[in-house]
Design a protein around this motif. Sequence first.
Motif, PDB file in Angstrom:
ATOM      1  N   VAL A 150       0.845  -1.194   0.000  1.00  0.00           N
ATOM      2  CA  VAL A 150       0.000   0.000   0.000  1.00  0.00           C
ATOM      3  C   VAL A 150       0.879   1.241   0.000  1.00  0.00           C
ATOM      4  CG1 VAL A 150      -1.786   1.305   1.195  1.00  0.00           C
ATOM      5  CG2 VAL A 150      -1.842  -1.199   1.250  1.00  0.00           C
ATOM      6  N   THR A 151       0.558   2.162  -0.897  1.00  0.00           N
ATOM      7  CA  THR A 151       1.167   3.488  -0.896  1.00  0.00           C
ATOM      8  C   THR A 151       0.149   4.484  -0.388  1.00  0.00           C
ATOM      9  OG1 THR A 151       2.572   2.972  -2.804  1.00  0.00           O
ATOM     10  CG2 THR A 151       2.222   5.293  -2.309  1.00  0.00           C
ATOM     11  N   ILE A 152       0.489   5.188   0.687  1.00  0.00           N
ATOM     12  CA  ILE A 152      -0.377   6.249   1.207  1.00  0.00           C
ATOM     13  C   ILE A 152       0.073   7.562   0.576  1.00  0.00           C
ATOM     14  CG2 ILE A 152      -1.131   7.525   3.238  1.00  0.00           C
ATOM     15  CD1 ILE A 152      -0.684   5.064   4.904  1.00  0.00           C
ATOM     16  N   SER A 153      -0.851   8.213  -0.108  1.00  0.00           N
ATOM     17  CA  SER A 153      -0.557   9.490  -0.754  1.00  0.00           C
ATOM     18  C   SER A 153      -1.438  10.565  -0.135  1.00  0.00           C
ATOM     19  CB  SER A 153      -0.825   9.385  -2.257  1.00  0.00           C
ATOM     20  OG  SER A 153      -0.746  10.643  -2.886  1.00  0.00           O
ATOM     21  N   ASP A 154      -0.846  11.704   0.162  1.00  0.00           N
ATOM     22  CA  ASP A 154      -1.608  12.819   0.731  1.00  0.00           C
ATOM     23  C   ASP A 154      -0.879  14.110   0.399  1.00  0.00           C
ATOM     24  OD1 ASP A 154      -2.956  14.706   2.607  1.00  0.00           O
ATOM     25  OD2 ASP A 154      -3.805  12.866   3.445  1.00  0.00           O
ATOM     26  N   ILE A 155      -1.621  15.150   0.090  1.00  0.00           N
ATOM     27  CA  ILE A 155      -1.009  16.427  -0.228  1.00  0.00           C
ATOM     28  C   ILE A 155      -0.502  17.122   1.026  1.00  0.00           C
ATOM     29  CG2 ILE A 155      -3.110  17.824  -0.039  1.00  0.00           C
ATOM     30  CD1 ILE A 155      -2.205  19.320  -2.580  1.00  0.00           C
ATOM     31  N   PRO A 182       4.024  12.231  -0.507  1.00  0.00           N
ATOM     32  CA  PRO A 182       3.287  13.492  -0.648  1.00  0.00           C
ATOM     33  C   PRO A 182       2.898  13.689  -2.114  1.00  0.00           C
ATOM     34  CG  PRO A 182       5.358  13.793   0.541  1.00  0.00           C
ATOM     35  CD  PRO A 182       5.408  12.434  -0.069  1.00  0.00           C
ATOM     36  N   ALA A 183       1.638  13.998  -2.362  1.00  0.00           N
ATOM     37  CA  ALA A 183       1.190  14.154  -3.746  1.00  0.00           C
ATOM     38  C   ALA A 183      -0.154  14.853  -3.787  1.00  0.00           C
ATOM     39  CB  ALA A 183       1.092  12.795  -4.444  1.00  0.00           C
ATOM     40  N   ASP A 184      -0.349  15.610  -4.846  1.00  0.00           N
ATOM     41  CA  ASP A 184      -1.632  16.229  -5.163  1.00  0.00           C
ATOM     42  C   ASP A 184      -2.419  15.239  -6.006  1.00  0.00           C
ATOM     43  OD1 ASP A 184      -3.742  17.703  -6.247  1.00  0.00           O
ATOM     44  OD2 ASP A 184      -2.546  19.499  -6.570  1.00  0.00           O
ATOM     45  N   ALA A 185      -3.612  14.885  -5.578  1.00  0.00           N
ATOM     46  CA  ALA A 185      -4.407  13.873  -6.280  1.00  0.00           C
ATOM     47  C   ALA A 185      -4.762  14.291  -7.701  1.00  0.00           C
ATOM     48  CB  ALA A 185      -5.684  13.580  -5.503  1.00  0.00           C
ATOM     49  N   SER A 191       6.207   9.140 -10.866  1.00  0.00           N
ATOM     50  CA  SER A 191       6.588   7.819 -10.356  1.00  0.00           C
ATOM     51  C   SER A 191       5.383   6.879 -10.268  1.00  0.00           C
ATOM     52  CB  SER A 191       7.255   7.939  -8.987  1.00  0.00           C
ATOM     53  OG  SER A 191       6.387   8.565  -8.055  1.00  0.00           O
ATOM     54  N   PHE A 192       4.171   7.437 -10.253  1.00  0.00           N
ATOM     55  CA  PHE A 192       2.951   6.623 -10.309  1.00  0.00           C
ATOM     56  C   PHE A 192       2.659   6.371 -11.790  1.00  0.00           C
ATOM     57  CE2 PHE A 192       1.023   8.360  -6.068  1.00  0.00           C
ATOM     58  CZ  PHE A 192       2.114   7.846  -5.382  1.00  0.00           C
ATOM     59  N   LYS A 193       3.206   5.309 -12.297  1.00  0.00           N
ATOM     60  CA  LYS A 193       3.136   5.029 -13.724  1.00  0.00           C
ATOM     61  C   LYS A 193       1.716   4.665 -14.170  1.00  0.00           C
ATOM     62  CE  LYS A 193       7.591   5.459 -14.261  1.00  0.00           C
ATOM     63  NZ  LYS A 193       8.144   6.625 -14.978  1.00  0.00           N
ATOM     64  N   PRO A 194       1.396   4.907 -15.436  1.00  0.00           N
ATOM     65  CA  PRO A 194       0.107   4.437 -15.958  1.00  0.00           C
ATOM     66  C   PRO A 194      -0.028   2.920 -15.790  1.00  0.00           C
ATOM     67  CG  PRO A 194       1.126   5.976 -17.491  1.00  0.00           C
ATOM     68  CD  PRO A 194       2.152   5.672 -16.443  1.00  0.00           C
TER      69      PRO A 194
END
Length: 320
Positions: A150-155, A182-185, A191-194
Amino acid sequence: MSARPVFRAATRTLRPSLSCSCSFVRSAKPFSTSIAAQKPATNNSNTSSSSERTTHFGFEDGLSEAEKTERVAGVFHSVAESYDKMNDLMSFGWHRIWKDHFVSSLNPGLSPHNPPTPQNILDVAGGTGDIAFRMLHHAHQVNANPDVSVTISDINTSMLAVGKQRSLSLPASQQAVLSFQPADATVLPESFKPNSFDLYTVAFGIRNFSNIPQALREAYRVLKPGGVFACLEFSKVGNPLLNAVYKRWSFSGIPLVGQLVTGDRDSYQYLVESIERFPTQEEFRDMIVDAGFVVGGDGYENLTGGVAAIHKGMKPLDAK
């Protein structure tokens, strides 16, 4: 809380590694010309910048998307430390039941293969880890599949910091397959590849995004064909009496509790207003379909009379 399953016949409809599907009967709409022209921001082909488009912040209209992003960040920096306590107080603990049901309905880690098929999950706006930790527990303990990451992503870095601290109490095997990004949805990192994730989850976060359709397109981009978008969000109550009680508590009680517990009334006033401004179940379902996903049945499952709802959509198996 409604227990009617939204997704059925998992292994016949979705990728075999996930059990969160149904017989999808509502076909994904083809992209309209306007949507197809707006590629994800990671491809640098947006037709206009976030500073030019306008959106709302609670009941306040006319903000640029960039300004909303900044102000939402301020809200969650302010509430990060008290976020979980306030969730208990605001929902009388029901958020825990909703989250447990959300995760069990997705059944992460289920695989007909031996050894089990690896699964890659992206939990967006996952901040404090409530959903991600449940996902890992269910996959590793219930379905005995240690090959689920699991990757947790949050801005918001303050929320991520809380999640990282909480994750230290997890078993070492779960910590090893958990990462924070850290990422904007609306502009997921390159790095989050298609076609790289099996499951994209977002719980009580999407209403805060500055551009929800763009975030849905980003979800579609990073999911594998057959991958599932799953969202748990506050929604619209159908019963007039329950709705009246719910609105009274929301607009009178929640900001007051926020003031008494955290000394921050304004942040919780915004959170209440953001719930009120979120689309209806049918409107949000149609947004998911417009992004290219296929949904089944009504496309959503109401919880506690519609106080919250679960939405799911599958990226078509023949998607490129």
